[in-house]
Enzyme design. Structure first.
Site, PDB file in Angstrom:
ATOM      1  CG  HIS A   1      41.588  46.795  43.397  1.00 31.04           C
ATOM      2  ND1 HIS A   1      42.908  46.811  43.157  1.00 31.04           N
ATOM      3  CD2 HIS A   1      41.358  47.036  44.559  1.00 31.04           C
ATOM      4  CE1 HIS A   1      43.272  47.320  44.328  1.00 31.04           C
ATOM      5  NE2 HIS A   1      42.333  47.524  45.174  1.00 31.04           N
TER       6      HIS A   1
ATOM      7  CB  SER B   1      41.500  45.088  47.528  1.00 27.15           C
ATOM      8  OG  SER B   1      41.209  45.095  48.704  1.00 27.15           O
TER       9      SER B   1
ATOM     10  CE  LYS C   1      43.021  50.675  44.669  1.00 25.02           C
ATOM     11  NZ  LYS C   1      42.512  51.545  45.196  1.00 25.02           N
TER      12      LYS C   1
END
Length: 395
Positions: free
Chosen positions: A209, A181, A241
């Site tokens: 991610h 990240s 996300k």
């Protein structure tokens, strides 16, 4: 005797003295590529809204429909009376999307690591974790009774060494982020899985991610490397996300879901997701599979922004994904750059120690599918002016 007021005051004083005190910026408009922060209209490079789904009308319509049909809340923990049909429908949809035998949704990506690691690992087991893994993995491992070892970041020789030096008859688990990240680099999952299999170990991938970013239609890092059907690979991640909403998930072997329902403490002791959340998530998975342009735009924007930053002379630290760090070195420089960028209409947050190493303070930028070329050029112009003013790039 220490009073509560004294403890709180001392802690705040310590944080301020160390330069670690945080005051969150406040958005005055929806989470979009262009938004408003503290009253200032800005190009937003600070969010994890990779596909632009957080305020997408398709997700909002489905959320509203589920809200009207199923109500405002689940009303109970999932194991008592809080499992609605839409919860199980979405989990089946997610397992099909991930190409896994089962999937379970938990309250957040953070608690998913606590729940899954705590459920799987027992005394006598061995877990080996990349040194740069996310804080949620670190905290999850603190709750596990297994023997814990660390291998150097993406260092396959060191991973092999740790496995060789720590034989066990228990379960062996190699744990890694899919995409890291802070640096935006991708775990070499092809090599990790091969080494893990050589020692009879299971590979555990936190794809917070990578999901929605890598792999066909955003299926993630595991799919990107071709391991989505493997029963010895566990995927966990977030639904907050790329998917634009909230929650966490675990996907893998057909029996994984049942074990977690019975053992994962965050699942057992937290109320199920509200129907509107489930509706928006279901819409997000539908949308990314119906329209390939989200992934196409995300990567076109990413490649353009990285190339232009590098042309200007900024160090992006070898990032391979939309997470694009710009290295400033000292935390004070990164924080000052962030302040000046905001004045230029660009929202990009500075990060320093202990989030990143002391000499690698940075601004972490995340490009999304929703950004236009005009947005990115505005941000690049601001970066050029701020970088020159601070002596980070020439000019």
């Amino acid at each position: 005797m220490t009073t509560l007021h004294a403890r709180l005051n001392d802690e705040l004083t310590r944080l301020r003295s160390a330069g670690l005190h945080i005051t969150p910026r406040v958005l005055d408009a929806p989470q979009r590529a262009r938004t408003r922060v503290d009253g200032v209209d800005v190009v937003n490079l600070a969010s994890n809204n990779y596909l632009g789904f957080a305020d997408h009308p398709y997700l909002k319509e489905r959320a509203e429909a589920y809200l009207r049909t199923w109500g405002a809340g689940a009303g109970a923990v999932r194991t008592i009376a809080g499992t609605l049909k839409i919860h199980e429908d979405f989990e089946a949809q997610l397992a099909q999307f991930k190409h896994t035998g089962s999937a379970l949704v938990l309250q957040s990506g953070f608690t998913t690591n606590q729940g899954v690691l705590g459920s799987l690992l027992q005394e006598g087991d061995l877990v080996i974790s990349d040194e740069l893994n996310h804080a949620s993995i670190i905290d999850g491992l603190r709750l596990a009774k297994a023997t814990k070892k660390i291998f150097k970041h993406k260092d396959m020789a060191d991973l092999r060494r740790v496995l060789q030096e720590n034989p066990t008859d228990g379960l062996k688990l190699v744990v890694t982020d899919g995409v890291f990240s802070m640096d935006g680099d991708i775990a070499p999952l092809d090599q990790i899985v091969a080494i893990a299999r050589e020692f009879g170990a299971v590979t555990y991938v936190d794809d917070a991610h990578g999901s929605g970013v890598l792999g066909a239609q955003g299926r993630g890092t595991v799919h990107h490397f071709g391991f989505e059907h493997a029963d010895d690979v566990i995927q966990v991640g977030t639904l907050s996300k790329a998917w634009g909403v909230v929650g966490g998930y675990a996907a893998g072997d057909a029996n994984l879901r049942d074990v977690l329902i019975n053992k994962a403490r965050p699942f057992l002791f937290s109320t199920g997701h509200p129907p509107a959340v489930v509706g928006a998530l279901s819409a997000a998975l539908d949308l990314v599979q119906q329209d390939e342009s989200f992934m196409t735009r995300l990567w076109e924007n990413t490649r353009y922004f990285k190339a232009e930053l590098q042309r200007l002379g900024f160090d992006t630290f070898g990032s391979e994904t939309p997470i694009t760090p710009v290295i400033f070195g000292e935390a004070s420089a990164a924080f000052e750059a962030s302040r000046r960028l905001l004045q230029e209409g660009v929202f990009a947050v500075g990060l320093g120690f202990p989030t990143v190493p002391r000499d690698l303070a940075r601004i972490r930028n995340i490009v999304t599918a929703e950004h236009t070329r005009e947005d990115l050029d505005h941000a690049l112009g601001a970066y050029e002016r701020v970088g020159r003013a601070l002596g980070v790039v020439g000019g």
